[in-house]
Scaffold this active site. Structure first.
Site, PDB file in Angstrom:
ATOM      1  N   ASP A  51       0.857  -1.185   0.000  1.00 24.58           N
ATOM      2  CA  ASP A  51       0.000   0.000   0.000  1.00 24.58           C
ATOM      3  C   ASP A  51       0.893   1.236   0.000  1.00 24.58           C
ATOM      4  OD1 ASP A  51       0.961  -0.012   2.671  1.00 24.58           O
ATOM      5  OD2 ASP A  51      -0.809  -1.135   3.303  1.00 24.58           O
ATOM      6  N   ASP A  53       1.663   5.079   1.411  1.00 22.34           N
ATOM      7  CA  ASP A  53       1.408   6.084   2.439  1.00 22.34           C
ATOM      8  C   ASP A  53       2.030   7.410   2.011  1.00 22.34           C
ATOM      9  OD1 ASP A  53       0.154   4.215   4.065  1.00 22.34           O
ATOM     10  OD2 ASP A  53       2.041   3.597   4.984  1.00 22.34           O
ATOM     11  N   ASP A 145      10.255   4.028  12.864  1.00 24.75           N
ATOM     12  CA  ASP A 145      10.928   2.972  13.614  1.00 24.75           C
ATOM     13  C   ASP A 145      12.333   2.638  13.082  1.00 24.75           C
ATOM     14  OD1 ASP A 145       9.687   1.855  11.389  1.00 24.75           O
ATOM     15  OD2 ASP A 145       8.491   0.408  12.512  1.00 24.75           O
TER      16      ASP A 145
HETATM   17  P1  ATP Z   1       4.279  -3.013   5.383  1.00 23.53           P
HETATM   18  O1  ATP Z   1       4.983  -3.423   4.158  1.00 23.53           O
HETATM   19  O2  ATP Z   1       4.018  -4.121   6.306  1.00 23.53           O
HETATM   20  O3  ATP Z   1       3.078  -2.126   5.158  1.00 23.53           O
HETATM   21  P2  ATP Z   1       5.347  -0.616   6.472  1.00 23.53           P
HETATM   22  O4  ATP Z   1       6.754  -0.228   6.794  1.00 23.53           O
HETATM   23  O5  ATP Z   1       4.638   0.165   5.428  1.00 23.53           O
HETATM   24  O6  ATP Z   1       5.363  -2.132   6.148  1.00 23.53           O
HETATM   25  P3  ATP Z   1       3.220   0.188   8.140  1.00 23.53           P
HETATM   26  O7  ATP Z   1       2.691  -0.453   9.366  1.00 23.53           O
HETATM   27  O8  ATP Z   1       2.363   0.262   6.936  1.00 23.53           O
HETATM   28  O9  ATP Z   1       4.554  -0.562   7.807  1.00 23.53           O
HETATM   29  O10 ATP Z   1       3.705   1.638   8.571  1.00 23.53           O
HETATM   30  C1  ATP Z   1       4.089   2.638   7.649  1.00 23.53           C
HETATM   31  C2  ATP Z   1       5.253   3.424   8.196  1.00 23.53           C
HETATM   32  O11 ATP Z   1       4.892   4.058   9.424  1.00 23.53           O
HETATM   33  C3  ATP Z   1       6.474   2.583   8.545  1.00 23.53           C
HETATM   34  O12 ATP Z   1       7.280   2.363   7.441  1.00 23.53           O
HETATM   35  C4  ATP Z   1       7.155   3.445   9.605  1.00 23.53           C
HETATM   36  O13 ATP Z   1       7.868   4.508   9.001  1.00 23.53           O
HETATM   37  C5  ATP Z   1       5.972   4.030  10.340  1.00 23.53           C
HETATM   38  N1  ATP Z   1       5.584   3.202  11.497  1.00 23.53           N
HETATM   39  C6  ATP Z   1       4.603   2.277  11.522  1.00 23.53           C
HETATM   40  N2  ATP Z   1       4.485   1.732  12.733  1.00 23.53           N
HETATM   41  C7  ATP Z   1       5.401   2.324  13.513  1.00 23.53           C
HETATM   42  C8  ATP Z   1       5.771   2.195  14.881  1.00 23.53           C
HETATM   43  N3  ATP Z   1       5.165   1.321  15.672  1.00 23.53           N
HETATM   44  N4  ATP Z   1       6.756   2.987  15.331  1.00 23.53           N
HETATM   45  C9  ATP Z   1       7.382   3.880  14.527  1.00 23.53           C
HETATM   46  N5  ATP Z   1       7.083   4.017  13.248  1.00 23.53           N
HETATM   47  C10 ATP Z   1       6.102   3.271  12.715  1.00 23.53           C
HETATM   48 MG    MG Z   2       2.570   0.002   4.796  1.00 21.15          MG
END
Ligand code: ATP
Ligand code: MG
Length: 443
Positions: A51, A53, A145
């Protein structure tokens, strides 16, 4: 650091049209607009993002002015969801360095249940404290993170912006916490699960200082709400890399905070039988996802909790309870304990119970039993579960084969198959035999 277009692989053809629309509209309205997080990481690696963001310097209200299809979600930190049919693009405002009291809200929107519209009072409260919630782009980067999750793709000039050394870590295949790992895990213990999930998915190494505190701080997961844990468990095991994820969770001693009773049952391996049902369930989940087939969380949860349920059931049968009653009681008590850690919604626990109960019915094939079982709406999942148990050495492979054939043949042959069953194998086995057999089942 700014990486110019010519030096990174992100091309607009790999970005969803809707995400591009959002980025351009914000830009054209005069705001900063970036892709951020997992999608930039995945694009840099040449993977297809799950997805997209977006972050911007526009406030949630300003975002809403730009997009009529925007819905504000979240409480203190509001995000906009821009809906395009089934695709949702999440748009957040740059987030500042937190003050103590806004720590517990995850940076990212959580599952639908928590993504409710804010009440008027909450909105006003959020508006009053906006000045210390929103921040600069750099502050936004530092709140994220891992370094590889803090890269920004700028729609104005197609550059990638890196405040934390994420590009280097991406090249080296390293997951590194931004800031002090210990403090960041304390702030949000779910980051321990996230680092393991990304390590499994990306095949990355967890940098030493980022890995070091995990075993010691794992217990902090006990303070995370079971609802949020449920969302995380789905991400951990339905991401296509569940077998690796499971191994890593076990090796960092985190699995016990997700499924404590299961973890205990794994520690007490009986009579040298390895517990192989779970790894097999995970392998088959990963294989299904790789083949583009749907996966059912109820099946996965049924596999996770089967061993504790079976142990409890054996105990109750040993105390003289009938096995179907024993199973029901065992399921009740195991599910009740489990809910304190990871919530199991009813839409899962009902089918889970059916899958388990059908395991007791599979051996009882006489008369119309087998035909009736075949008609059951949970037959397919329960049969797959039987196959798993057979592969794990926990169910009679001949029984599994019988059910495979029974589905393949026509009605006359089905009748013949039932008739051909030896009375002892088809009916209820004698209590003594059954108990001994159950006690030896490896799981
Ligand atoms: P995925 O491929 O699983 O979607 P993702 O990195 O996009 O991985 P998301 O949960 O969609 O993970 O979160 C989007 C972004 O928000 C992350 O890449 C990170 O920068 C930030 N983020 C999400 N959760 C946290 C957290 N618990 N603490 C700090 N930053 C976070
Ligand atoms: Mg994501």
């Amino acid at each position: 650091m700014i990486i110019p277009r010519a030096e990174h692989p992100i091309s607009r053809t790999l970005i969803s049209d809707n995400a591009l629309k959002v980025l351009y509209r914000l830009r054209d309205a005069g705001y900063a607009s970036f892709l951020v997080g997992g999608c930039v990481r995945d694009l840099m690696l040449g993977h297809e993002p799950k997805d997209f963001d977006v972050v911007t310097d526009a406030s949630p209200e300003q975002i809403q002015e730009v997009f009529r299809n925007a819905r504000l979600i979240g409480r203190r930190f509001r995000l906009a969801h821009i809906h395009f049919g089934r695709e949702i693009i999440e748009v957040a405002t740059f987030r500042g360095i937190p003050t103590d009291h806004d720590e517990d809200e995850p940076l990212h929107a959580e599952g639908n249940e928590e993504g409710a519209r804010p009440s008027v009072r909450e909105s006003r409260h959020a508006a009053l404290s906006d000045y210390n919630i929103f921040g600069t782009q750099e502050e936004d980067a530092l709140r994220r993170d891992f370094t590889v999750n803090a890269l920004y793709y700028n729609i104005r000039d197609f550059t990638v912006m890196d405040y934390v050394g994420g590009v280097r870590d991406l090249k080296e295949g390293v997951l590194r916490m931004i800031g002090d790992p210990r403090a960041r895990y304390r702030e949000d213990p779910v980051r321990m699960l996230r680092v393991v999930r990304f390590a499994a998915k990306l095949g990355f190494l967890i940098e030493t200082a980022t890995a070091a505190p995990i075993r010691e701080l794992g217990h902090l997961l006990l303070e995370v709400s079971p609802a949020r844990m449920f969302e995380e468990v789905l991400k951990l095991f339905h991401g296509g890399y569940s077998a690796e994820t499971y191994e890593l969770l076990r090796s960092y001693d985190l699995f016990r905070y997700l499924f404590p009773a299961t973890d205990e049952s794994l520690a007490s391996e009986s009579e040298g039988f390895p517990r192989v049902l779970l790894p097999k369930a995970l392998e088959s989940t990963d294989a299904r996802l790789a083949a583009g087939k749907p996966v059912n969380p109820a099946f996965l949860f049924a596999a996770f909790l089967w061993e504790p349920v079976r142990l409890r059931m054996d105990q109750l049968v040993g105390e003289g309870m009938k096995d179907q009653d024993a199973l029901r009681h065992a399921a009740d008590s195991v599910l009740k304990d489990q809910q304190r850690h990871v919530s199991v919604p009813k839409r899962l626990s009902f089918p889970m119970r059916e899958i388990w109960e059908m395991q007791l019915r599979f051996p009882r094939r006489h008369g119309k039993n087998a035909a009736r079982l075949l008609e059951h709406k949970r037959f397919r999942a329960a049969y797959d579960f039987l196959l798993l148990r057979a592969q794990a050495g926990a169910a009679d492979p001949e029984l599994a084969d019988w059910w495979t054939r029974f589905q393949e043949v026509g009605p006359e042959q089905r009748t013949a198959m039932v008739r051909a069953l030896a009375p002892a194998a088809a009916g209820r086995p004698k209590r003594r035999r059954r108990r001994r057999a159950a006690g030896r089942e490896p799981g």
